[in-house]
Design a protein around this motif. Structure first.
Motif, PDB file in Angstrom:
ATOM      1  N   VAL A  44       0.864  -1.180   0.000  1.00 38.43           N
ATOM      2  CA  VAL A  44       0.000   0.000   0.000  1.00 38.43           C
ATOM      3  C   VAL A  44       0.896   1.223   0.000  1.00 38.43           C
ATOM      4  O   VAL A  44       1.735   1.384   0.893  1.00 38.43           O
ATOM      5  CB  VAL A  44      -0.937   0.025   1.232  1.00 38.43           C
ATOM      6  CG1 VAL A  44      -1.808   1.282   1.204  1.00 38.43           C
ATOM      7  CG2 VAL A  44      -1.812  -1.230   1.275  1.00 38.43           C
ATOM      8  N   VAL A  50      -6.782   1.461  -0.693  1.00 43.55           N
ATOM      9  CA  VAL A  50      -6.930   0.092  -1.174  1.00 43.55           C
ATOM     10  C   VAL A  50      -8.130  -0.541  -0.483  1.00 43.55           C
ATOM     11  O   VAL A  50      -8.221  -0.544   0.751  1.00 43.55           O
ATOM     12  CB  VAL A  50      -5.657  -0.744  -0.898  1.00 43.55           C
ATOM     13  CG1 VAL A  50      -5.856  -2.206  -1.310  1.00 43.55           C
ATOM     14  CG2 VAL A  50      -4.471  -0.143  -1.648  1.00 43.55           C
ATOM     15  N   ARG A 225      -7.340   1.208  -5.705  1.00 39.19           N
ATOM     16  CA  ARG A 225      -7.102  -0.184  -6.099  1.00 39.19           C
ATOM     17  C   ARG A 225      -8.025  -1.082  -5.287  1.00 39.19           C
ATOM     18  O   ARG A 225      -8.313  -0.806  -4.125  1.00 39.19           O
ATOM     19  CB  ARG A 225      -5.638  -0.538  -5.840  1.00 39.19           C
ATOM     20  CG  ARG A 225      -5.188  -1.882  -6.342  1.00 39.19           C
ATOM     21  CD  ARG A 225      -3.649  -1.902  -6.564  1.00 39.19           C
ATOM     22  NE  ARG A 225      -2.920  -1.284  -5.494  1.00 39.19           N
ATOM     23  CZ  ARG A 225      -2.246  -1.970  -4.555  1.00 39.19           C
ATOM     24  NH1 ARG A 225      -2.238  -3.291  -4.573  1.00 39.19           N
ATOM     25  NH2 ARG A 225      -1.580  -1.336  -3.618  1.00 39.19           N
TER      26      ARG A 225
END
Length: 266
Positions: A44, A50, A225
Motif C-alpha cells: 500500500v 486500497v 485499487r
C-alpha cells in the motif's frame, strides 16, 4: 462537509525506490485446522486507498487485524514504512500508535465525552498538551459537523455519528496508515451515507487507507485499487474502475455477479 486533509495529494503507487507505507509478504494465519490467510503479498503506497473485498470468511478482517498486531501471523513479514513490525520483539503498542484503526463497532468510551474520546490518544500516547489536542479535536469535529456535540456522551449520538467520531479519533494523531474494517456494517441503511462521506473526504485529503468493505459502488468510486480475497488468497487485484468494469478471473466475475446490481457495472 469539507475535506479532511491528513497528507499530501493522492499519488497512487510509489515511484521506483520509494518505500511503501505497508508491505505484506507471504502472510499466513490459521485458527486450528482452518487456514484463513494462505500467503498474502500486498503493498500500500502513501496516499493510496486500497479496498479489500470478498465473501464473509475470505480473510479480510483477519488481514487487517494482523496489520494492527491484534492477531499474530504464522508466517510472513509485515513492514510499516520499512520497519519489520512482525518481529516478535517489536513493541506492539508503539506500532499501533502509528496506525489508526476503526472496526465494525464504534468502541467509544461511554464514560468520556466526544471530545475526550477524540483527544485521548493524542494526550496519553503522543503526549500532546491538552490545549493543543483539544484545539485539533474541536477542529476535526467542526469539519464533520459535530462540533456542537463535543461535550456530549456517546449514548446521545446516533450510530452514524458515533462511527464518524470513531474515525475522527483514529485520524486525530495523524497515523501513517488508517485501517477500516466494514465500518458501515453495524449501521442502519439511512446512516451509511454520512460515514461513507467522511471516508471519501479522507481519501480526497490524501490519507493512506486499507479498508475492508462490502459497499461495492463505494469501493469503485473511492478506492485507487481493489483487492479481491477468496479463500485466504488474493484472487485478483487492480485499479478500481478496471476491476469492476473488466474483471479478469472467472471467480471474480462470479462474485461480482452476486453482489453488484447491473447498473453498478456500467
Amino acid at each position: 462537509m469539507t475535506g479532511i486533509a491528513t497528507g499530501g495529494p493522492a499519488s497512487g503507487r510509489p515511484a521506483p525506490g520509494v518505500e511503501p507505507v505497508l508491505s505484506l509478504r507471504g502472510i499466513r494465519r490459521s485458527f486450528g485446522d482452518r487456514r484463513v490467510l494462505r500467503g498474502i503479498d500486498l503493498d500500500v503506497s502513501a496516499h493510496e486507498v486500497v479496498a479489500l473485498i470478498g465473501a464473509s470468511g475470505s480473510g479480510k478482517s483477519t488481514l487487517l487485524r494482523t496489520v494492527n498486531l491484534l492477531e499474530h501471523i504464522d508466517d510472513g513479514e509485515i513492514r510499516l514504512a520499512g520497519e519489520d513490525i512482525s518481529d516478535p520483539r517489536v513493541d506492539a503498542d508503539r506500532v499501533r500508535a502509528r496506525i489508526g484503526a476503526v472496526f465494525q463497532h464504534y468502541n467509544l468510551f461511554p464514560h468520556l465525552s466526544v471530545l475526550d474520546n477524540v483527544t485521548l490518544a493524542s494526550r496519553l500516547v503522543h503526549r500532546m498538551p491538552r490545549a493543543e489536542a483539544e484545539r485539533r479535536g474541536r477542529d476535526l469535529l467542526e469539519r464533520i459537523g459535530l462540533a456542537d456535540h463535543a461535550g456530549a456522551f456517546p449514548d446521545r449520538l446516533s450510530g452514524g455519528q458515533q462511527q464518524r467520531v470513531a474515525i475522527v479519533r483514529a485520524i486525530a494523531t495523524d497515523p501513517q496508515l488508517l485501517l477500516l474494517d466494514e465500518v458501515t456494517s453495524a449501521l442502519d441503511p439511512e446512516l451509511v451515507g454520512e460515514v461513507l462521506a467522511l471516508v471519501r473526504s479522507l481519501a480526497e485529503g490524501g490519507t493512506t487507507i486499507l479498508m475492508a468493505t462490502h459497499e461495492m459502488s463505494f469501493a469503485r468510486d473511492v478506492a485507487d485499487r481493489v483487492v479481491f480475497l477468496d479463500g485466504g488468497l488474493i484472487a485478483e487485484e487492480g485499479p478500481a474502475r478496471e476491476f469492476f468494469s473488466a474483471p479478469r478471473e472467472p471467480r471474480t466475475r462470479e462474485f461480482l455477479a452476486r453482489v453488484l446490481p447491473e447498473s453498478t457495472e456500467d
